[in-house]
Design an enzyme around this catalytic site. Structure first.
Site, short mmCIF file in Angstrom:
data_model
loop_
_atom_site.label_atom_id
_atom_site.label_comp_id
_atom_site.label_asym_id
_atom_site.label_seq_id
_atom_site.Cartn_x
_atom_site.Cartn_y
_atom_site.Cartn_z
N CYS A 130 25.24 17.05 -59.90
CA CYS A 130 26.31 18.05 -59.97
C CYS A 130 26.84 18.30 -58.56
CB CYS A 130 25.78 19.35 -60.56
SG CYS A 130 27.05 20.59 -60.91
N CYS A 147 25.14 25.41 -57.35
CA CYS A 147 24.69 26.75 -57.73
C CYS A 147 23.27 26.97 -57.23
CB CYS A 147 24.77 26.94 -59.25
SG CYS A 147 26.45 26.85 -59.90
N SER A 174 29.87 24.70 -71.94
CA SER A 174 29.59 25.73 -70.95
C SER A 174 30.14 25.31 -69.60
CB SER A 174 28.08 25.96 -70.84
OG SER A 174 27.78 26.92 -69.84
N HIS A 201 26.81 35.16 -64.62
CA HIS A 201 25.64 35.39 -63.77
C HIS A 201 25.80 36.46 -62.69
CE1 HIS A 201 24.31 32.05 -66.04
NE2 HIS A 201 24.84 31.12 -65.29
N CYS A 251 19.97 26.80 -59.66
CA CYS A 251 19.88 25.70 -60.61
C CYS A 251 19.29 24.45 -59.96
CB CYS A 251 21.28 25.40 -61.16
SG CYS A 251 21.35 23.98 -62.28
N ASN A 278 14.24 30.77 -65.59
CA ASN A 278 13.15 29.83 -65.39
C ASN A 278 13.10 29.49 -63.91
OD1 ASN A 278 11.36 28.98 -67.36
ND2 ASN A 278 12.85 27.67 -68.38
N CYS A 324 17.07 23.40 -66.10
CA CYS A 324 18.02 22.29 -66.06
C CYS A 324 17.92 21.51 -64.75
CB CYS A 324 19.44 22.83 -66.24
SG CYS A 324 20.68 21.55 -66.18
N GLU A 343 19.20 14.52 -68.31
CA GLU A 343 18.32 15.25 -69.21
C GLU A 343 19.02 15.75 -70.47
OE1 GLU A 343 16.94 18.54 -67.01
OE2 GLU A 343 15.73 17.38 -65.63
N CYS A 375 20.85 20.42 -76.19
CA CYS A 375 21.50 20.73 -74.91
C CYS A 375 21.66 19.42 -74.16
CB CYS A 375 20.64 21.70 -74.12
SG CYS A 375 21.31 22.13 -72.50
#
Length: 356
Positions: free
Chosen positions: A112, A116, A195, A220, A119, A295, A338, A92, A105
């Site tokens: 991944c 997390c 990031s 976070h 996410c 989100n 994301c 994405e 972005c």
């Protein structure tokens, strides 16, 4: 035998290839410009190259450019794009327009490995790293979207999409090298932010490599217990180690450091949590703390706090002289979080047996 990716070759290597096939070396410069400056998607589009030479390139090389698979347009102007790689993987990118900026972005991995808990990408498996030219493709295509939608080029790039950039270190740095090159997009590295969820060893490596781009830490939570609960990477890269690594990075580069802090309802949104954030903030030369509206995603238990709680948190940071900015959620009417958009089809792929 698999063809070589032509974008793995330097200009000098291309020149050497053309000499070997009895072509003028200047042809290499033409092809190189098509690959990077003009962002050619295939050899056939290189119209100032003879048909015979285009055929020869097609026979000896591959040009595995990523393509747009799907786009979603939000009422706030945000554009979410799902890209498909040549081998069928989905990642994405997002174009985030404001009055003063056009921000891209981009993703660095297919899926991944960090898991997390808040996410959408964290609920995918890691399929593979993106190559440097695939990351470049994301940026070039989002730049084209920016031009088409607003008449303005990209002003900023954040490596804040799917994947952990510092676990794809070489490709991320090489992609930035091409993005900032006059032969590429010519963007200033000061307009680029990488990031990270916090890989202390690689943050120090960034300092040793004297990079010129900015760094953001996805914080976070400002104590180890809470951070490990939502970000398992904290078990091996705790806050003490990250503070040390960030100070090392800043001393070596003098580049901007940002903290990213998503507010979660009844988890990290109290004034006690704010005090812990302030404590970490004062240990690192942080330029800005981005307080982010969450989100929500289907797989996670987290929700965003009330407007009143958010305002109280922001006011408390302000009273304590923290340079903090509230980053409103964008693309609420599309798959904006994301990994959400890519995860839809990747879950289907996984269910069929065989990632934003």
């Amino acid at each position: 035998m698999r063809k070589q990716n032509i974008r793995e070759l330097s200009l000098q290597q291309l020149q050497e290839y053309f000499v070997q096939i009895n072509e003028k070396p200047f042809r290499a410069k033409q092809v190189y410009e098509w690959l990077w400056l003009r962002h050619a998607r295939d050899f056939e589009s290189m119209t100032n190259i003879s048909k015979q030479l285009r055929t020869a390139l097609e026979e000896h090389f591959e040009l595995p450019a990523i393509k747009i698979d799907l786009t979603q347009h939000s009422s706030d102007g945000t554009i979410k794009t799902r890209f498909k790689t040549q081998d069928g993987q989905l990642v994405e990118g997002v174009l985030i327009p404001t009055e003063s900026r056009q921000t891209a972005c981009v993703s660095s991995q297919v899926g991944c490995s960090l898991s997390c808990k808040f996410c959408a990408t964290g609920y995918m498996k890691l399929r593979r790293n993106l190559n440097h030219d695939e990351i470049y493709d994301e940026v070039a295509l989002l730049n084209q979207q920016a031009l088409e939608s607003s008449g303005k080029k990209l002003t900023n790039i954040v490596y804040m999409g799917m994947g952990e950039p510092l676990l794809n270190y070489k490709n991320v740095l090489k992609s930035i090298e091409k993005i900032t090159s006059p032969d590429g997009l010519g963007m200033s590295p000061r307009r680029i932010t990488v990031s990270t969820a916090g890989v202390a060893k690689m943050i120090k490596q960034l300092g040793d490599d004297q990079v010129r781009f900015n760094l953001a830490l996805s914080l976070h939570a400002a104590n180890d217990q809470k951070r490990s609960e939502i970000m398992p990477i904290n078990d091996t890269n705790n806050l003490k180690n990250l503070v040390e690594a960030l100070n090392y990075f800043y001393k070596a580069t003098n580049n901007e450091i940002t903290f990213e802090y998503i507010l979660f309802h009844n988890f990290n949104d109290s004034l006690k949590d704010a005090d812990e954030l302030i404590k970490i903030y004062r240990q690192v030369p942080v330029d800005l703390v981005n307080i982010i509206e969450y989100n929500p995603i289907d797989n996670a238990r987290f929700q965003k706090p009330s407007a009143e709680t958010t305002q109280r948190f922001m006011e408390y940071l302000g009273k304590n002289r923290v340079n903090a900015r509230l980053r409103r959620s964008r693309g609420k009417d599309i798959d904006a979080a994301c990994g959400q958009l890519a995860n839809k089809d990747n879950q289907s792929m996984a269910a069929e047996g065989e990632l934003a």
